[in-house]
Design an enzyme around this catalytic site. Structure first.
Site, short mmCIF file in Angstrom:
data_model
loop_
_atom_site.label_atom_id
_atom_site.label_comp_id
_atom_site.label_asym_id
_atom_site.label_seq_id
_atom_site.Cartn_x
_atom_site.Cartn_y
_atom_site.Cartn_z
CB SER A 83 -0.86 -0.03 1.26
OG SER A 83 -1.58 1.17 1.40
CE1 TYR B 61 -3.99 -2.11 5.34
CE2 TYR B 61 -4.50 0.16 4.78
CZ TYR B 61 -4.44 -1.18 4.43
OH TYR B 61 -4.85 -1.58 3.17
#
Ligand SMILES: NC(=O)c1ccc[n+]([C@@H]2O[C@H](COP(=O)([O-])OP(=O)(O)OC[C@H]3O[C@@H](n4cnc5c(N)ncnc54)[C@H](O)[C@@H]3O)[C@@H](O)[C@H]2O)c1
Length: 285
Positions: free
Chosen positions: A168, A181
């Site tokens: 990501s 995250y």
């Protein structure tokens, strides 16, 4: 599905973890459209079977398989079922991943007033929940490592096998509010390099895709206000994206097909490819 270019994956077996998810579903469709037999592996069997049925209705080959990417026994069972129904795995796409609200701060910055007593609705750094953080690290990192352990065994001794992980933007520079995250996806990028090195002598290539910001039906409400205008966070994202727009999920397909296609990427190993409209390249100045 309209493919950006044709890749022949007939005879190959692809396992897509999180295949019943939003982006996972696009990846399943693309691999099936190239002729791969696809195992839609997901914790949610009903959605996995629904996705597989969609593929079959479109003339492809797919099965929905239930598994928890954090449970070795469950992966082993799923693996046996996939071997029986489709054959041994050639392509593993580790798509299962995500965040948890309990690993997320309410605000981007900590202000002195956030530490006062009557601020119950604000989750500060000090309130982050250990379970929430562990959930996110487990799902993204362990949830990539364990399926790789299980399915890469099939690949040893076969030609043209590959693992694709999903990282990501937050792996390059952490995004505000989501420390767990961000850290977990940084671990996925790092593990991609480690595994690429480790498996290089047995001929398995390992790479990752790092999606930028994509508008999907599911997150549209988060990115847009009820009147259709962008939220403040969306505007920040767009201002930090040199191409000035969000991505469409279909725009991830080209990189996926490039990475799984042995002829196109046979010497590409251990890379994390951003698909982000330039977000990760832009310093903001
Ligand atoms: N959507 C985005 O804009 C975006 C951006 C960057 C990275 N990503 C990453 O892309 C991947 C796919 O994202 P998405 O938006 O399709 O997510 P999603 O939430 O729509 O799908 C995730 C799927 O994984 C499954 N899953 C969750 N936990 C599981 C477990 N323990 N075992 C097996 N399956 C499990 C869920 O049932 C779901 O079907 C994720 O790794 C995500 O972190 C997404």
């Amino acid at each position: 599905m309209r493919l950006p270019f044709n890749v022949d994956l007939s005879g190959k077996v692809a396992v897509v973890t999180g295949g019943a998810g939003v982006l996972g579903g696009f990846w399943v469709d693309a691999l099936a459209a190239c002729g791969a037999k696809v195992a839609v592996l997901d914790r949610n069997l009903m959605l996995a079977e629904k996705k597989a049925a969609e593929v079959t209705a479109n003339g492809g080959i797919a099965v929905g398989v239930e598994a928890n990417v954090l449970d070795k026994d469950s992966l082993k069972k799923a693996h046996q079922l996939i071997q029986e129904k489709l054959g041994t795995c050639d392509i593993l796409l580790n798509g299962a991943g995500g965040n948890h609200p309990k690993g997320t701060t309410t605000k981007e910055y900590l202000f002195p007033e956030d530490l006062s007593e009557d601020r119950e609705e604000t989750t500060t750094f000090f309130d982050l929940d250990e379970q929430g953080i562990r959930f996110v690290f487990d799902l993204n990192f362990l949830g990539t490592l364990l399926p790789s352990q299980e399915f890469s065994k099939d690949m040893i001794g076969k030609k043209g096998c590959t693992i694709i992980n999903v990282s990501s933007m937050n792996a390059y520079t952490p995004l505000t509010k989501i420390p767990a995250y961000s850290g977990a996806k940084a671990a996925v990028s790092n593990f991609t390099q480690w595994l690429a090195v480790h498996l290089s002598k047995v001929g398995i290539r390992v790479n990752a895709i790092a999606p930028g910001f994509f508008v999907t039906q599911q997150n549209e409400a988060l990115l847009k206000n009820p009147d259709g205008s962008y939220t403040e966070r969306s505007r920040k994202i767009l201002n930090s994206t040199p191409m000035g727009r969000f991505g469409e999920a279909e725009e991830l397909i080209g990189v996926l097909l490039f990475l799984v296609n042995e002829e196109a990427s046979s010497f590409v190993n251990g890379v994390v490819i951003p698909v982000d409209g330039g977000f990760s390249a832009y310093s903001g100045v």
